[in-house]
Scaffold this active site. Structure first.
Site, PDB file in Angstrom:
ATOM      1  CG  LEU A  48      -1.917  -1.136   1.357  1.00 52.01           C
ATOM      2  CD1 LEU A  48      -2.692  -1.014   2.657  1.00 52.01           C
ATOM      3  CD2 LEU A  48      -2.877  -1.149   0.173  1.00 52.01           C
ATOM      4  N   GLY A  49       2.055   1.176   0.555  1.00 52.85           N
ATOM      5  CA  GLY A  49       2.911   2.361   0.638  1.00 52.85           C
ATOM      6  C   GLY A  49       4.307   1.980   1.085  1.00 52.85           C
ATOM      7  N   GLY A  51       8.219   3.593   2.775  1.00 53.60           N
ATOM      8  CA  GLY A  51       8.973   4.658   3.421  1.00 53.60           C
ATOM      9  C   GLY A  51      10.438   4.291   3.434  1.00 53.60           C
ATOM     10  CG  HIS A  52      13.231   7.238   4.432  1.00 51.26           C
ATOM     11  ND1 HIS A  52      13.665   7.499   3.154  1.00 51.26           N
ATOM     12  CD2 HIS A  52      12.707   8.395   4.895  1.00 51.26           C
ATOM     13  CE1 HIS A  52      13.420   8.775   2.864  1.00 51.26           C
ATOM     14  NE2 HIS A  52      12.833   9.333   3.891  1.00 51.26           N
ATOM     15  CB  ALA A  54       8.276   1.092   7.438  1.00 54.80           C
ATOM     16  CB  VAL A  55       7.072  -2.157   2.997  1.00 53.40           C
ATOM     17  CG1 VAL A  55       6.033  -2.461   1.925  1.00 53.40           C
ATOM     18  CG2 VAL A  55       8.420  -1.876   2.357  1.00 53.40           C
ATOM     19  CE  LYS A  71       5.237   2.848   9.662  1.00 51.39           C
ATOM     20  NZ  LYS A  71       4.907   4.125  10.324  1.00 51.39           N
ATOM     21  CG  ASP A 165       3.193  14.273   9.296  1.00 49.45           C
ATOM     22  OD1 ASP A 165       3.250  15.338   8.652  1.00 49.45           O
ATOM     23  OD2 ASP A 165       3.425  13.167   8.799  1.00 49.45           O
TER      24      ASP A 165
END
Length: 341
Positions: A48-49, A51-52, A54-55, A71, A165
């Site tokens: 789904l997404g 990051g540096h 993490a997936v 996550k 955030d």
């Protein structure tokens, strides 16, 4: 943190139970180190997404078939600061249990990876929703969503948790429950009232001036500023501070220069102006926001009055129901009659 990490609705897959690291590691190892299955409990599906370190993947609970967002954190990529930030995210999500906050069901720790099992929404995120409505949403609809976001942040602040955030990408729709929920607490932190924070974080277009200056700042006030940006986007259809480049955007934020389109009501524009104040001390408090004329008559927490349970045996087939019953009886949880009651 990963912005759009939770995109849909799943009730709790099973009673929350944190596996101890050795058990989880052993079970994940027996299933190919979690490449397709986590600790024998979840089948991993599409990504789904990213990051540096993490997936975020879609996953399905093997017994109930319920879908969750997972996550997946690669522990080898976690340096000291990133590890501390992740720990803070987990602590804050465990602490914040609210109908308008995405739930952290459990944490599974293995030798190589850490898995955060998260509630999955079914309606996408608020940013995409806003982008589909040129000129913004109708104010009645915007009120409905904004009141819930304010309600969730008010709860967080009462627990001395600041999000840091807040943006439409981190607000997720749960259409079946009829609510929106906050997600991505990757920049969240605990704070002491009256004590200033110093960490610079968040996204430029949504960040308060004092954070961008690198000053010490009052934690709750930075979330209030971001709420102002979110409300502006809801009713206008675009961010208040977004120029051709970051330098120009920064100047607009520092000067607190933005224009409210004429179709926005005077009451709504007034509420936006009370949040988008350059001086943090001049910003409206959450109590003042909740009591503002524009938000009167809106239910801030429809989820808390929802009569439907978050999960139900009616969601699973007879075959799956029997498998769950057998597993619970084998685990000496209770006898069949008690479980069925």
């Amino acid at each position: 943190g990963i912005g759009r990490e939770v995109l849909g609705s799943a009730p709790p897959p099973h009673s929350a139970r944190c596996l101890s690291p050795p058990d989880a590691a052993t079970m994940a190892g027996s299933q190919g180190c979690g490449e397709g299955k986590i600790a024998g409990l979840y089948d991993l599906e599409r990504t789904l997404g990213k990051g540096h370190f993490a997936v975020v993947k879609l996953a399905r609970h093997v017994f109930t078939g319920q879908r969750v967002a997972v996550k997946v954190i690669d522990k080898s990529k976690l340096a000291g600061e990133a590890a501390g930030q992740l720990l803070q995210e987990v602590r804050c999500m465990k602490l914040v249990q609210h109908p308008n906050v995405v739930r952290l069901y459990e944490v599974i720790d293995t030798h190589a990876k850490l898995y955060l099992i998260l509630e999955l929404g079914d309606g996408g995120d608020m940013f995409d929703h806003i982008m589909r409505h040129e000129g913004g949403l109708a104010e009645t609809r915007a009120k409905h969503y904004f009141a819930q976001i304010v309600h969730a942040i008010s709860y967080c602040h009462k627990l001395h948790v600041v999000h840091r955030d807040l943006k439409p990408e981190n607000v997720v729709f749960f259409q079946e429950q009829g609510v929106v929920k906050l997600t991505d607490f990757g920049f969240s932190n605990r704070f002491q009232p009256g004590k200033m924070l110093t960490t610079s974080c968040g996204s430029l277009a949504y960040s308060a001036p004092e954070i961008l200056l690198g000053d010490e700042y009052d934690a709750p006030a930075v979330d209030i500023w971001s709420l102002g940006v979110i409300l502006y986007m809801l009713v206008c259809g675009h961010p208040p501070f977004q120029e051709a480049n970051d330098s120009e955007t920064l100047t607009m934020i520092m000067d607190c220069r933005y224009t409210v389109p004429p179709h926005v009501s005077a009451q709504c524009a007034d509420l936006i102006s009370r949040m988008l104040q350059r001086d943090p001390k001049q910003r409206a408090s959450l109590e003042q926001i909740e009591g503002h004329a524009w938000l009167q008559g809106v239910d801030p927490s429809p989820a808390s009055r929802c009569l439907l349970p978050l999960t139900s045996h009616k969601r699973v087939s007879k075959e799956e129901h029997e498998i769950i019953l057998q597993a619970m009886m084998c685990g000496n949880i209770a006898d069949r009659d008690t479980i069925q009651e």
